[in-house]
Scaffold this motif. Structure first.
Motif, mmCIF file in Angstrom:
data_model
loop_
_atom_site.group_PDB
_atom_site.id
_atom_site.type_symbol
_atom_site.label_atom_id
_atom_site.label_comp_id
_atom_site.label_asym_id
_atom_site.label_seq_id
_atom_site.Cartn_x
_atom_site.Cartn_y
_atom_site.Cartn_z
ATOM 1 N N PHE A 51 0.184 -8.853 7.196
ATOM 2 C CA PHE A 51 0.800 -7.423 7.089
ATOM 3 C C PHE A 51 0.876 -7.467 5.517
ATOM 4 C CE2 PHE A 51 2.392 -8.496 11.251
ATOM 5 C CZ PHE A 51 1.974 -7.615 12.016
ATOM 6 N N SER A 52 1.610 -5.976 5.156
ATOM 7 C CA SER A 52 1.706 -5.865 3.792
ATOM 8 C C SER A 52 2.793 -6.867 3.232
ATOM 9 C CB SER A 52 2.176 -4.347 3.566
ATOM 10 O OG SER A 52 2.410 -4.193 2.244
ATOM 11 N N GLY A 53 2.427 -7.403 2.005
ATOM 12 C CA GLY A 53 3.614 -8.324 1.338
ATOM 13 C C GLY A 53 3.273 -9.641 1.853
ATOM 14 N N ALA A 70 4.789 -15.715 -3.554
ATOM 15 C CA ALA A 70 3.841 -15.051 -2.877
ATOM 16 C C ALA A 70 2.832 -15.690 -1.915
ATOM 17 C CB ALA A 70 3.181 -14.055 -4.257
ATOM 18 N N LYS A 85 -2.099 -11.697 0.707
ATOM 19 C CA LYS A 85 -3.269 -11.720 0.706
ATOM 20 C C LYS A 85 -3.976 -11.136 -0.700
ATOM 21 C CE LYS A 85 -3.292 -8.292 3.686
ATOM 22 N NZ LYS A 85 -2.002 -8.059 3.710
ATOM 23 N N SER A 86 -3.292 -10.282 -1.305
ATOM 24 C CA SER A 86 -3.794 -9.739 -2.772
ATOM 25 C C SER A 86 -3.746 -10.775 -3.690
ATOM 26 C CB SER A 86 -3.282 -8.461 -3.011
ATOM 27 O OG SER A 86 -4.009 -7.897 -4.109
ATOM 28 N N VAL A 134 9.494 -14.740 -6.526
ATOM 29 C CA VAL A 134 9.018 -14.350 -5.054
ATOM 30 C C VAL A 134 7.682 -15.197 -4.859
ATOM 31 C CG1 VAL A 134 7.739 -12.339 -4.297
ATOM 32 C CG2 VAL A 134 9.424 -11.953 -5.804
HETATM 33 P P1 ADP Z 1 -0.458 -8.345 0.310
HETATM 34 O O1 ADP Z 1 -1.638 -8.391 -0.334
HETATM 35 O O2 ADP Z 1 -0.597 -9.117 1.529
HETATM 36 O O3 ADP Z 1 0.151 -7.004 0.714
HETATM 37 P P2 ADP Z 1 0.634 -9.237 -2.340
HETATM 38 O O4 ADP Z 1 -0.178 -10.281 -2.388
HETATM 39 O O5 ADP Z 1 0.394 -7.930 -2.796
HETATM 40 O O6 ADP Z 1 0.517 -9.070 -0.573
HETATM 41 O O7 ADP Z 1 2.146 -9.550 -2.311
HETATM 42 C C1 ADP Z 1 2.941 -10.699 -1.959
HETATM 43 C C2 ADP Z 1 4.311 -10.896 -2.449
HETATM 44 O O8 ADP Z 1 4.308 -11.027 -3.877
HETATM 45 C C3 ADP Z 1 5.158 -9.621 -2.219
HETATM 46 O O9 ADP Z 1 6.424 -9.930 -1.889
HETATM 47 C C4 ADP Z 1 4.897 -8.843 -3.411
HETATM 48 O O10 ADP Z 1 6.025 -7.911 -3.668
HETATM 49 C C5 ADP Z 1 5.041 -9.955 -4.420
HETATM 50 N N1 ADP Z 1 4.173 -9.562 -5.680
HETATM 51 C C6 ADP Z 1 2.873 -9.305 -5.710
HETATM 52 N N2 ADP Z 1 2.311 -9.167 -7.326
HETATM 53 C C7 ADP Z 1 3.663 -9.297 -7.914
HETATM 54 C C8 ADP Z 1 3.795 -9.101 -9.282
HETATM 55 N N3 ADP Z 1 2.895 -8.963 -10.227
HETATM 56 N N4 ADP Z 1 5.043 -9.499 -9.643
HETATM 57 C C9 ADP Z 1 5.999 -9.757 -8.747
HETATM 58 N N5 ADP Z 1 5.938 -9.797 -7.535
HETATM 59 C C10 ADP Z 1 4.740 -9.586 -6.946
#
Ligand code: ADP
Ligand code: ADP
Length: 232
Positions: A39-41, A20, A44-45, A18
């Protein structure tokens, strides 16, 4: 100033890789409120967790106060982490501890003296206007009150940066406004740099100075609020 240079973070999962965060470069100025919207995914996080190294990027650089955080020893990194507080959508308070003890928690980790801990906690309780609730437990507080406690805990180590991950997403509109105004006030009074993740346009427009828009792991747009969100 915080500078991200070509930061990339890939998660290896059993269903494949993935991507990210893909090759993100950004500059965040001291004292500004910087929004990250998408958007979600969108990543950002993960991007924000790369700033305090809760996630370790596989390539790129995270420059904070002139030093690349990826090159620090564990000990140096622990010291740097105290410069960054973080708050979350679901507050992450410890339910078996009082409000006072939740705020004191990072200070006990720093092994401060008891009278110094008390001084800091009481002044933070004053800042968030919850002095009278110091012996309550998180379950006895409203969502907005819990987030104020989380803010106080994040500020306890006297950080220079506050990272907010969807900090108002679990709150109603009125409480959201109260939390945003508190964030704005501490940004001004403490000259704290704020990085704020949200999926809500209104939140960004309300308090951010500049914003980055994320899509599929990339920053697709960046600039002043008026420039990014005004029609061509
Ligand atoms: P947002 O904060 O914009 O919603 P995230 O940073 O949470 O986005 O996630 C970005 C992508 O990384 C998504 O596809 C999410 O499923 C994936 N992802 C986030 N953390 C993990 C993890 N610990 N293991 C696997 N995939 C992850
Ligand atoms: P306790 O150890 O007091 O019983 P819990 O383990 O039940 O607290 O934790 C309650 C919540 O607080 C959980 O969501 C957990 O992820 C979060 N939490 C625990 N320790 C910390 C910490 N140091 N900083 C932020 N959140 C934490």
């Amino acid at each position: 100033m915080i500078r991200l240079e070509h930061v990339t973070k890939t998660f290896l999962t059993k269903n494949g890789n993935v991507h990210a965060v893909k090759d993100v470069s950004l500059e965040i100025q001291d004292g500004e409120i910087f929004g990250i919207i998408g958007f979600s995914g969108a990543g950002k996080s993960t991007l924000v967790r790369c700033i305090n190294l809760l996630e370790k990027p596989e390539s790129g650089a995270v420059i904070f106060e002139g030093r690349d955080l990826l090159k620090l020893s564990d000990k140096e990194l622990r010291a740097q982490r105290q410069q960054m507080g973080m708050i979350f959508q679901h507050f992450n308070l410890m339910r078996s501890r009082t409000i006072y003890e939740n705020i004191a928690f990072p200070l006990r980790h720093m092994r401060l003296k008891e009278d110094e801990i008390e001084k800091r906690v009481m002044s933070l309780l004053e800042l968030i206007e919850l002095k009278d609730r110091k012996d309550s437990y998180p379950s006895q507080l409203s969502g907005g009150q819990k987030q104020r406690v989380a803010i106080a805990r994040a500020l306890a180590s006297r950080p220079k940066v506050l990272l907010c991950d969807e900090a108002t997403s679990a709150l109603d509109p009125h409480t959201t406004q109260q939390i945003l105004q508190l964030i704005k006030r501490i940004n001004k009074e403490l000259n704290l740099t704020v990085i704020l993740i949200t999926h809500e346009m209104a939140v960004v427009k309300d308090i951010c100075d500049r914003v980055a828009v994320m899509e599929n792991g990339k920053v697709v747009e960046e600039g002043n609020i008026v420039d990014v969100f005004s029609h061509p």
